[in-house]
Write a protein that holds these residues in place. Structure first.
Motif, PDB file in Angstrom:
ATOM      1  N   ARG A  71      31.602 -36.790  -0.276  1.00  0.00           N
ATOM      2  CA  ARG A  71      32.695 -36.525   0.670  1.00  0.00           C
ATOM      3  C   ARG A  71      32.404 -37.225   1.998  1.00  0.00           C
ATOM      4  NH1 ARG A  71      32.479 -30.274   0.871  1.00  0.00           N
ATOM      5  NH2 ARG A  71      30.304 -30.741   0.419  1.00  0.00           N
ATOM      6  N   PRO A  72      32.405 -38.543   2.004  1.00  0.00           N
ATOM      7  CA  PRO A  72      31.978 -39.277   3.201  1.00  0.00           C
ATOM      8  C   PRO A  72      32.719 -38.888   4.470  1.00  0.00           C
ATOM      9  CG  PRO A  72      32.267 -40.777   1.350  1.00  0.00           C
ATOM     10  CD  PRO A  72      32.795 -39.458   0.914  1.00  0.00           C
ATOM     11  N   GLU A  73      34.042 -38.770   4.377  1.00  0.00           N
ATOM     12  CA  GLU A  73      34.842 -38.502   5.573  1.00  0.00           C
ATOM     13  C   GLU A  73      34.608 -37.103   6.132  1.00  0.00           C
ATOM     14  OE1 GLU A  73      36.912 -36.910   2.103  1.00  0.00           O
ATOM     15  OE2 GLU A  73      35.966 -38.838   2.524  1.00  0.00           O
ATOM     16  N   GLN A  74      33.988 -36.225   5.351  1.00  0.00           N
ATOM     17  CA  GLN A  74      33.709 -34.865   5.799  1.00  0.00           C
ATOM     18  C   GLN A  74      32.234 -34.647   6.133  1.00  0.00           C
ATOM     19  OE1 GLN A  74      35.275 -31.922   3.043  1.00  0.00           O
ATOM     20  NE2 GLN A  74      37.011 -33.237   2.535  1.00  0.00           N
ATOM     21  N   ALA A  75      31.447 -35.696   6.096  1.00  0.00           N
ATOM     22  CA  ALA A  75      29.995 -35.529   6.204  1.00  0.00           C
ATOM     23  C   ALA A  75      29.528 -35.236   7.628  1.00  0.00           C
ATOM     24  CB  ALA A  75      29.291 -36.774   5.670  1.00  0.00           C
ATOM     25  N   SER A  76      30.147 -35.875   8.624  1.00  0.00           N
ATOM     26  CA  SER A  76      29.713 -35.682  10.008  1.00  0.00           C
ATOM     27  C   SER A  76      30.408 -34.447  10.569  1.00  0.00           C
ATOM     28  CB  SER A  76      30.060 -36.923  10.847  1.00  0.00           C
ATOM     29  OG  SER A  76      29.552 -36.787  12.153  1.00  0.00           O
ATOM     30  N   ARG A  77      29.623 -33.393  10.864  1.00  0.00           N
ATOM     31  CA  ARG A  77      30.200 -32.089  11.195  1.00  0.00           C
ATOM     32  C   ARG A  77      29.547 -31.477  12.440  1.00  0.00           C
ATOM     33  NH1 ARG A  77      32.825 -30.762   6.421  1.00  0.00           N
ATOM     34  NH2 ARG A  77      33.027 -28.554   6.911  1.00  0.00           N
ATOM     35  N   PRO A  78      29.651 -32.146  13.597  1.00  0.00           N
ATOM     36  CA  PRO A  78      29.040 -31.579  14.806  1.00  0.00           C
ATOM     37  C   PRO A  78      29.577 -30.191  15.130  1.00  0.00           C
ATOM     38  CG  PRO A  78      29.733 -33.847  15.169  1.00  0.00           C
ATOM     39  CD  PRO A  78      30.298 -33.431  13.855  1.00  0.00           C
ATOM     40  N   PHE A  79      28.654 -29.320  15.532  1.00  0.00           N
ATOM     41  CA  PHE A  79      28.952 -27.965  15.985  1.00  0.00           C
ATOM     42  C   PHE A  79      29.540 -27.070  14.894  1.00  0.00           C
ATOM     43  CE2 PHE A  79      29.345 -30.594  19.917  1.00  0.00           C
ATOM     44  CZ  PHE A  79      28.152 -30.175  20.488  1.00  0.00           C
ATOM     45  N   THR A 134      36.415 -33.514  14.445  1.00  0.00           N
ATOM     46  CA  THR A 134      36.877 -33.299  13.074  1.00  0.00           C
ATOM     47  C   THR A 134      35.840 -32.514  12.268  1.00  0.00           C
ATOM     48  OG1 THR A 134      35.978 -35.429  12.372  1.00  0.00           O
ATOM     49  CG2 THR A 134      38.248 -35.403  13.116  1.00  0.00           C
ATOM     50  N   ASN A 135      36.276 -32.056  11.098  1.00  0.00           N
ATOM     51  CA  ASN A 135      35.412 -31.311  10.172  1.00  0.00           C
ATOM     52  C   ASN A 135      34.878 -30.018  10.782  1.00  0.00           C
ATOM     53  OD1 ASN A 135      35.667 -33.439   8.253  1.00  0.00           O
ATOM     54  ND2 ASN A 135      34.041 -34.562   9.301  1.00  0.00           N
ATOM     55  N   LEU A 136      35.670 -29.404  11.660  1.00  0.00           N
ATOM     56  CA  LEU A 136      35.238 -28.189  12.337  1.00  0.00           C
ATOM     57  C   LEU A 136      35.947 -26.967  11.743  1.00  0.00           C
ATOM     58  CD1 LEU A 136      33.318 -27.515  14.794  1.00  0.00           C
ATOM     59  CD2 LEU A 136      35.420 -27.292  16.140  1.00  0.00           C
ATOM     60  N   ALA A 137      35.920 -26.860  10.445  1.00  0.00           N
ATOM     61  CA  ALA A 137      36.600 -25.743   9.787  1.00  0.00           C
ATOM     62  C   ALA A 137      35.962 -24.408  10.146  1.00  0.00           C
ATOM     63  CB  ALA A 137      36.581 -25.937   8.273  1.00  0.00           C
ATOM     64  N   GLU A 138      34.658 -24.428  10.364  1.00  0.00           N
ATOM     65  CA  GLU A 138      33.937 -23.191  10.688  1.00  0.00           C
ATOM     66  C   GLU A 138      32.984 -23.455  11.851  1.00  0.00           C
ATOM     67  OE1 GLU A 138      30.999 -19.869   8.571  1.00  0.00           O
ATOM     68  OE2 GLU A 138      31.750 -21.572   7.408  1.00  0.00           O
ATOM     69  N   PRO A 139      33.462 -23.337  13.098  1.00  0.00           N
ATOM     70  CA  PRO A 139      32.580 -23.572  14.252  1.00  0.00           C
ATOM     71  C   PRO A 139      31.406 -22.606  14.246  1.00  0.00           C
ATOM     72  CG  PRO A 139      34.891 -23.449  14.926  1.00  0.00           C
ATOM     73  CD  PRO A 139      34.828 -22.995  13.500  1.00  0.00           C
ATOM     74  N   ASP A 140      30.240 -23.087  14.660  1.00  0.00           N
ATOM     75  CA  ASP A 140      29.056 -22.241  14.713  1.00  0.00           C
ATOM     76  C   ASP A 140      29.230 -21.232  15.859  1.00  0.00           C
ATOM     77  OD1 ASP A 140      26.566 -21.095  14.974  1.00  0.00           O
ATOM     78  OD2 ASP A 140      25.456 -22.974  14.738  1.00  0.00           O
ATOM     79  N   PRO A 141      29.381 -19.946  15.552  1.00  0.00           N
ATOM     80  CA  PRO A 141      29.637 -18.960  16.607  1.00  0.00           C
ATOM     81  C   PRO A 141      28.447 -18.754  17.533  1.00  0.00           C
ATOM     82  CG  PRO A 141      29.246 -17.857  14.523  1.00  0.00           C
ATOM     83  CD  PRO A 141      29.314 -19.321  14.215  1.00  0.00           C
ATOM     84  N   ALA A 142      27.255 -19.141  17.094  1.00  0.00           N
ATOM     85  CA  ALA A 142      26.063 -18.938  17.917  1.00  0.00           C
ATOM     86  C   ALA A 142      26.017 -19.867  19.116  1.00  0.00           C
ATOM     87  CB  ALA A 142      24.806 -19.129  17.070  1.00  0.00           C
TER      88      ALA A 142
END
Length: 416
Positions: A216-224, A368-376
């Motif tokens: 899933r290349p387009e979804q691989a980079s997922r900052p935060f 992008t790819n921020l479906a679930e932001p890290d709440p911490a």
């Protein structure tokens, strides 16, 4: 000239990235949340643990001529293309300028690594007689800056900056100092990197820094994101035209933003890991605010380093909270590496372009790819769609292996 005449302004932008080449295409891709990450084509990545990267498609008009292609590393080709775009964007007429007053500063993390890799293979396989005659000049870290000077006939101060992933931002600091000191009136500054090679992809994969979402290349980079698993390596370049405010005004240039200040620091903690509390990054953030004469509440937007590794994103969030206090949780944060991938020594310059565009165009790009932001992390990370809002001041963060921290402070230009 007076101190006011030496304020540093941005008049030209030349991004060369995996999501777009040229300021307009790059900005449009940001707002659409496009990803430039795809299966690697620059070499056969079959059998490697990581087979994805952000690659640049240079338009034919920006690609090197056949006679030049073999005389410079790809990192230099990308830098030359970026410089040309920046110069055109600025409207600067070199024929009308004193070229002894125009400088060049280009940062890079690894220099001509593909040239080095190719010649190493030739040496080990066939012996020293097969080394390329241009191997040394092509692989030098200062080759991009030198080539831009040669191609454009620029005679002012020129330099190369090598501070890993902070190199592109660090180059803008050096350029700013050239202008404020009176050494130059105009500087073409930024960063370049061409790290999509078997050695570098393999090396970063070996230390588990890269995402392994090969399917899933387009979804691989997922900052935060809560499920981030590493950054995605990318190639790219960006050059900005910086000028003294007086020089820009004298030629009637359109000013996009002001480089109001900067902050730099060292972690002195670990050669690859950031300080766990983001202490060095926080010092750089505070220094940037002081340098620019800004308070935390004056900051409209943060262009984060945001690589998508567990350690980096957590340390950056802690640094923002430590330096900005309660404002940290309400300032919109974007991480465009979610789209471009991580272009190492070019990243800080590419993200500086995005920061300037946020000010100039009044819109903040999404992460992008921020479906679930890290709440911490406790940050207001812009996800999904861009935000239209007045942007008066942006902090652009670059934090590097080796503990180098650089924060740039851009602001809306003062009225003429």
């Amino acid at each position: 000239m007076t101190a006011g005449d030496r304020r540093v302004v941005v008049t030209g932008l030349g991004p060369v990235t995996s999501i777009g080449v040229g300021a307009d295409d790059f900005h449009a891709a940001q707002l659409k949340g496009l990803s430039g990450v795809r299966p690697i084509t620059r070499f056969d990545a079959g059998g490697m643990p990581v087979r994805i990267a952000g690659e640049v498609d240079l338009p034919a008009a920006r690609a090197p001529a056949a006679r030049d292609a073999a005389t410079a590393d790809r990192s230099t080709h990308l830098a030359v293309a970026a410089a040309g775009l920046a110069l055109e964007s600025s409207g600067l007429d070199l024929a009308a300028e004193d070229r002894t007053r125009i400088g060049v500063v280009i940062g890079t993390g690894s220099g001509g690594v593909s040239t080095w890799e190719t010649n190493t293979a030739a040496l080990l396989t066939h012996g020293p007689g097969r080394l390329g005659a241009r191997f040394i000049p092509m692989s030098m870290a200062n080759s991009p800056a030198s080539r831009i000077c040669l191609d454009l006939g620029l005679l002012g101060p020129s330099s190369a900056v090598v501070t890993a992933c902070a190199s592109g931002a660090d180059a803008l600091v050096t350029a700013s100092q050239m202008i404020t000191s009176g050494e130059a009136d105009v500087v073409l500054a930024g960063g370049t990197e061409a790290p999509v090679t078997r050695m570098l992809v393999g090396g970063f994969a070996k230390i588990r820094a890269l995402s392994t979402r090969n399917d899933r290349p387009e979804q691989a980079s997922r900052p935060f994101s809560a499920d981030r698993d590493g950054f995605v390596l990318a190639e790219g370049a960006a050059v900005l035209v910086l000028e003294s405010a007086a020089h820009a005004a004298a030629r009637g240039a359109r000013v996009l933003a002001e480089l109001r200040g900067f902050g730099r620091s060292s972690d002195a903690h670990h050669v690859t890991a950031p300080h766990p509390e983001g202490a060095g990054a926080a010092r750089a953030l505070r220094a940037a605010l002081r340098s620019a004469g800004l308070r935390p509440q004056d900051v409209s937007h943060i262009n984060a380093h945001g690589t998508g590794t567990g350690y980096n994103d957590a340390a950056e969030a802690k640094a923002l909270h430590a330096a900005l206090g309660e404002a940290a949780g309400r300032i919109p944060v974007s991480a465009i590496k979610s789209m471009t991938g991580h272009a190492l020594g070019a990243a800080g310059a590419i993200e500086a372009v995005a920061a300037v565009q946020a000010i100039d165009r009044g819109v903040v790009p999404p992460t992008t790819n921020l479906a679930e932001p890290d709440p911490a992390l406790g940050l207001d990370v812009v996800g999904g769609t861009p935000r239209d809002l007045p942007v008066d001041a942006v902090l652009s963060n670059s934090f590097a292996f080796g503990g180098h921290n650089v924060v740039l402070a851009f602001t809306r230009p003062a009225p003429a």
